[in-house]
Design a protein around this motif. Structure first.
Motif, mmCIF file in Angstrom:
data_model
loop_
_atom_site.group_PDB
_atom_site.id
_atom_site.type_symbol
_atom_site.label_atom_id
_atom_site.label_comp_id
_atom_site.label_asym_id
_atom_site.label_seq_id
_atom_site.Cartn_x
_atom_site.Cartn_y
_atom_site.Cartn_z
ATOM 1 N N PHE A 184 13.399 -47.162 -23.999
ATOM 2 C CA PHE A 184 11.983 -47.212 -24.345
ATOM 3 C C PHE A 184 11.732 -46.943 -25.828
ATOM 4 C CE2 PHE A 184 11.968 -45.591 -19.853
ATOM 5 C CZ PHE A 184 11.573 -46.797 -19.273
ATOM 6 N N HIS A 185 12.774 -46.597 -26.567
ATOM 7 C CA HIS A 185 12.604 -46.197 -27.961
ATOM 8 C C HIS A 185 13.145 -47.205 -28.960
ATOM 9 C CE1 HIS A 185 13.160 -41.973 -26.017
ATOM 10 N NE2 HIS A 185 11.962 -42.478 -25.758
ATOM 11 N N ALA A 221 32.659 -45.047 -27.319
ATOM 12 C CA ALA A 221 31.344 -44.438 -27.531
ATOM 13 C C ALA A 221 31.408 -43.348 -28.594
ATOM 14 C CB ALA A 221 30.808 -43.872 -26.216
ATOM 15 N N VAL A 222 32.513 -42.597 -28.641
ATOM 16 C CA VAL A 222 32.691 -41.582 -29.676
ATOM 17 C C VAL A 222 32.789 -42.251 -31.047
ATOM 18 C CG1 VAL A 222 34.242 -39.807 -30.568
ATOM 19 C CG2 VAL A 222 33.766 -39.921 -28.113
ATOM 20 N N SER A 223 33.598 -43.311 -31.118
ATOM 21 C CA SER A 223 33.735 -44.053 -32.376
ATOM 22 C C SER A 223 32.386 -44.590 -32.842
ATOM 23 C CB SER A 223 34.719 -45.212 -32.207
ATOM 24 O OG SER A 223 36.002 -44.745 -31.873
ATOM 25 N N ALA A 224 31.637 -45.142 -31.913
ATOM 26 C CA ALA A 224 30.327 -45.696 -32.252
ATOM 27 C C ALA A 224 29.409 -44.625 -32.814
ATOM 28 C CB ALA A 224 29.694 -46.344 -31.025
ATOM 29 N N GLY A 225 29.433 -43.419 -32.231
ATOM 30 C CA GLY A 225 28.588 -42.345 -32.715
ATOM 31 C C GLY A 225 28.938 -41.947 -34.144
ATOM 32 N N ILE A 226 30.222 -41.824 -34.427
ATOM 33 C CA ILE A 226 30.653 -41.477 -35.783
ATOM 34 C C ILE A 226 30.178 -42.525 -36.776
ATOM 35 C CG2 ILE A 226 32.684 -41.231 -37.274
ATOM 36 C CD1 ILE A 226 34.149 -40.101 -34.792
ATOM 37 N N LEU A 227 30.386 -43.781 -36.442
ATOM 38 C CA LEU A 227 30.047 -44.870 -37.363
ATOM 39 C C LEU A 227 28.544 -45.021 -37.542
ATOM 40 C CD1 LEU A 227 32.675 -47.473 -36.122
ATOM 41 C CD2 LEU A 227 32.713 -46.251 -38.305
ATOM 42 N N MET A 228 27.795 -44.902 -36.468
ATOM 43 C CA MET A 228 26.348 -45.108 -36.573
ATOM 44 C C MET A 228 25.691 -44.050 -37.455
ATOM 45 S SD MET A 228 24.936 -46.591 -32.934
ATOM 46 C CE MET A 228 25.898 -45.613 -31.781
ATOM 47 N N PHE A 229 26.069 -42.796 -37.282
ATOM 48 C CA PHE A 229 25.456 -41.743 -38.095
ATOM 49 C C PHE A 229 25.905 -41.819 -39.551
ATOM 50 C CE2 PHE A 229 24.194 -39.847 -34.085
ATOM 51 C CZ PHE A 229 23.000 -39.216 -34.420
ATOM 52 N N GLN A 230 27.149 -42.275 -39.777
ATOM 53 C CA GLN A 230 27.625 -42.413 -41.139
ATOM 54 C C GLN A 230 26.944 -43.586 -41.858
ATOM 55 O OE1 GLN A 230 29.561 -40.735 -43.183
ATOM 56 N NE2 GLN A 230 29.709 -42.251 -44.821
ATOM 57 N N LEU A 231 26.852 -44.724 -41.188
ATOM 58 C CA LEU A 231 26.344 -45.931 -41.837
ATOM 59 C C LEU A 231 24.839 -45.936 -42.018
ATOM 60 C CD1 LEU A 231 28.540 -48.645 -40.055
ATOM 61 C CD2 LEU A 231 28.877 -47.695 -42.342
ATOM 62 N N THR A 253 25.716 -44.536 -23.163
ATOM 63 C CA THR A 253 25.884 -43.515 -24.201
ATOM 64 C C THR A 253 25.669 -44.096 -25.587
ATOM 65 O OG1 THR A 253 27.416 -42.229 -22.841
ATOM 66 C CG2 THR A 253 27.523 -41.888 -25.231
ATOM 67 N N MET A 254 26.153 -45.312 -25.818
ATOM 68 C CA MET A 254 25.989 -45.916 -27.144
ATOM 69 C C MET A 254 24.537 -46.286 -27.417
ATOM 70 S SD MET A 254 29.452 -48.060 -27.995
ATOM 71 C CE MET A 254 29.804 -48.766 -26.404
ATOM 72 N N VAL A 255 23.822 -46.728 -26.396
ATOM 73 C CA VAL A 255 22.392 -47.003 -26.583
ATOM 74 C C VAL A 255 21.660 -45.701 -26.920
ATOM 75 C CG1 VAL A 255 20.261 -47.717 -25.434
ATOM 76 C CG2 VAL A 255 22.361 -49.035 -25.091
ATOM 77 N N ARG A 256 21.986 -44.647 -26.202
ATOM 78 C CA ARG A 256 21.347 -43.349 -26.449
ATOM 79 C C ARG A 256 21.678 -42.832 -27.850
ATOM 80 N NH1 ARG A 256 22.371 -38.087 -22.555
ATOM 81 N NH2 ARG A 256 20.800 -36.701 -23.456
ATOM 82 N N THR A 257 22.932 -43.012 -28.266
ATOM 83 C CA THR A 257 23.340 -42.573 -29.593
ATOM 84 C C THR A 257 22.683 -43.412 -30.680
ATOM 85 O OG1 THR A 257 25.471 -41.889 -28.659
ATOM 86 C CG2 THR A 257 25.324 -42.030 -31.053
ATOM 87 N N ALA A 258 22.558 -44.719 -30.441
ATOM 88 C CA ALA A 258 21.862 -45.581 -31.397
ATOM 89 C C ALA A 258 20.423 -45.119 -31.573
ATOM 90 C CB ALA A 258 21.903 -47.035 -30.916
ATOM 91 N N ALA A 312 19.362 -42.019 -31.165
ATOM 92 C CA ALA A 312 19.411 -40.758 -31.916
ATOM 93 C C ALA A 312 19.713 -40.992 -33.390
ATOM 94 C CB ALA A 312 20.474 -39.842 -31.310
ATOM 95 N N ALA A 313 20.487 -42.027 -33.703
ATOM 96 C CA ALA A 313 20.870 -42.308 -35.089
ATOM 97 C C ALA A 313 19.834 -43.138 -35.828
ATOM 98 C CB ALA A 313 22.222 -43.025 -35.116
ATOM 99 N N GLY A 314 18.731 -43.464 -35.175
ATOM 100 C CA GLY A 314 17.655 -44.189 -35.837
ATOM 101 C C GLY A 314 17.859 -45.679 -35.920
ATOM 102 N N PHE A 315 18.642 -46.240 -35.004
ATOM 103 C CA PHE A 315 18.854 -47.685 -35.010
ATOM 104 C C PHE A 315 17.618 -48.410 -34.473
ATOM 105 C CE2 PHE A 315 22.895 -46.921 -36.455
ATOM 106 C CZ PHE A 315 23.748 -48.011 -36.398
ATOM 107 N N THR A 316 17.449 -49.644 -34.941
ATOM 108 C CA THR A 316 16.316 -50.459 -34.518
ATOM 109 C C THR A 316 16.545 -51.082 -33.150
ATOM 110 O OG1 THR A 316 15.761 -50.994 -36.798
ATOM 111 C CG2 THR A 316 14.910 -52.486 -35.112
ATOM 112 N N GLY A 317 17.786 -51.517 -32.896
ATOM 113 C CA GLY A 317 18.048 -52.179 -31.633
ATOM 114 C C GLY A 317 19.520 -52.277 -31.308
ATOM 115 N N VAL A 318 19.782 -52.676 -30.061
ATOM 116 C CA VAL A 318 21.132 -52.896 -29.548
ATOM 117 C C VAL A 318 21.165 -54.270 -28.894
ATOM 118 C CG1 VAL A 318 22.928 -52.091 -27.963
ATOM 119 C CG2 VAL A 318 21.450 -50.425 -29.120
ATOM 120 N N VAL A 319 22.185 -55.065 -29.243
ATOM 121 C CA VAL A 319 22.367 -56.382 -28.627
ATOM 122 C C VAL A 319 23.660 -56.333 -27.822
ATOM 123 C CG1 VAL A 319 22.595 -58.858 -28.976
ATOM 124 C CG2 VAL A 319 21.205 -57.499 -30.560
ATOM 125 N N VAL A 320 23.554 -56.625 -26.540
ATOM 126 C CA VAL A 320 24.701 -56.584 -25.642
ATOM 127 C C VAL A 320 25.203 -57.999 -25.417
ATOM 128 C CG1 VAL A 320 25.500 -55.886 -23.358
ATOM 129 C CG2 VAL A 320 23.768 -54.524 -24.543
#
Length: 256
Positions: A161-162, A242-252, A125-130, A132-140
């Motif tokens: 893929f995005h 995942a909810v927290s991450a969505g709020i923060l990603m779209f805000q930041l 969910t966090m990768v999908r939200t990232a 949607a929020a226009g993030f460049t990448g996710v590091v696990v």
């Protein structure tokens, strides 16, 4: 096109084993289950090594058969055997694992770091939200759910893929971002942390989300530029990660 009818066929055994991290690493491949994921891979120009489907599904999508190196007609029983879903759609593709340990030549854009996030649904969910929020990448980071496990892949819904989806030592990633002059924000339920609405990072930054029960590790919290919290008006003790991450990603990630 080869027709397979037994779950004891070696191809079928290998596809089944792709549900395990060990075999995915050994072969350098993973499985996409269902039309949405297969179509997302094709749209992204991802090469299909093997296409597997029931006769009915493959007959209706001959164009996809031509794109694959190999295509196999299988029974519904085999589809259920090799996939991780209760009611498979009758189509799957085996594709290459990307190089998850690549390090970008330069650090640009918004990045999400995951510190020991263990629930596959949360990771996906966090990768999908990232995405949607226009993030460049996710590091696990270490001890997080495997990013190409079946449940994570299903939850990502093709977002792998995005954007860039990587694994690594978050201590090193944080240090590299800060060396490049980019802020790194942790998340912490602590009065000393900053209200997320008071932070305006600009176009390049990293956000770290921590373990579902324990939050971020103390070592990573000590490395960050600032640690953030989300004020809550109600009486809930905490938010789902995942909810927290969505709020923060779209805000930041407002590109300020």
């Amino acid at each position: 096109m080869e027709e397979l009818t037994s779950i004891h066929n070696q191809h079928v055994k290998d596809w089944k084993k792709l549900q395990t991290k060990k075999f995915r690493r050994q072969t350098g491949e993973y499985l996409l289950d269902g039309w949405h994921l297969v179509n997302e891979a094709v749209k992204a120009g991802h090469h299909i090594n093997q296409l597997v489907g029931t006769a009915e599904q493959l007959a209706d999508h001959a164009d996809l058969v031509d794109l694959a190196d190999e295509a196999y007609t299988v029974t519904p029983e085999i589809m259920k055997h090799i996939t991780d879903t209760v009611t498979p759609q009758g189509i799957a593709a085996i594709v290459d694992l990307p190089d998850a340990h690549m390090v970008p030549a330069s650090f640009k854009g918004a990045w999400l770091f995951l510190d020991r996030v263990q629930d596959p649904g949360n990771v996906g969910t966090m990768v999908r939200t990232a995405d949607a929020a226009g993030f460049t990448g996710v590091v696990v980071g270490e001890r997080s759910a495997d990013i190409f496990g079946p449940k994570v892949v299903r939850s990502m819904q093709g977002s792998q893929f995005h954007l860039q989806l990587l694994e690594g030592d978050l201590r090193k990633w944080i240090a590299d971002f800060k060396d490049a002059g980019a802020p790194v924000y942790g998340t912490q339920l602590n009065p000393a942390a900053k209200n997320f609405r008071d932070v305006h990072p600009g176009k390049t930054f990293a956000l770290i989300m921590g373990n579902e029960g324990q939050g971020m590790s103390d070592q990573l919290l000590a490395q960050t530029t600032d640690n953030l919290y989300i004020p809550m008006r109600g009486d809930a003790e905490s938010l789902n990660v995942a909810v927290s991450a969505g709020i923060l990603m779209f805000q930041l990630n407002q590109g300020l």
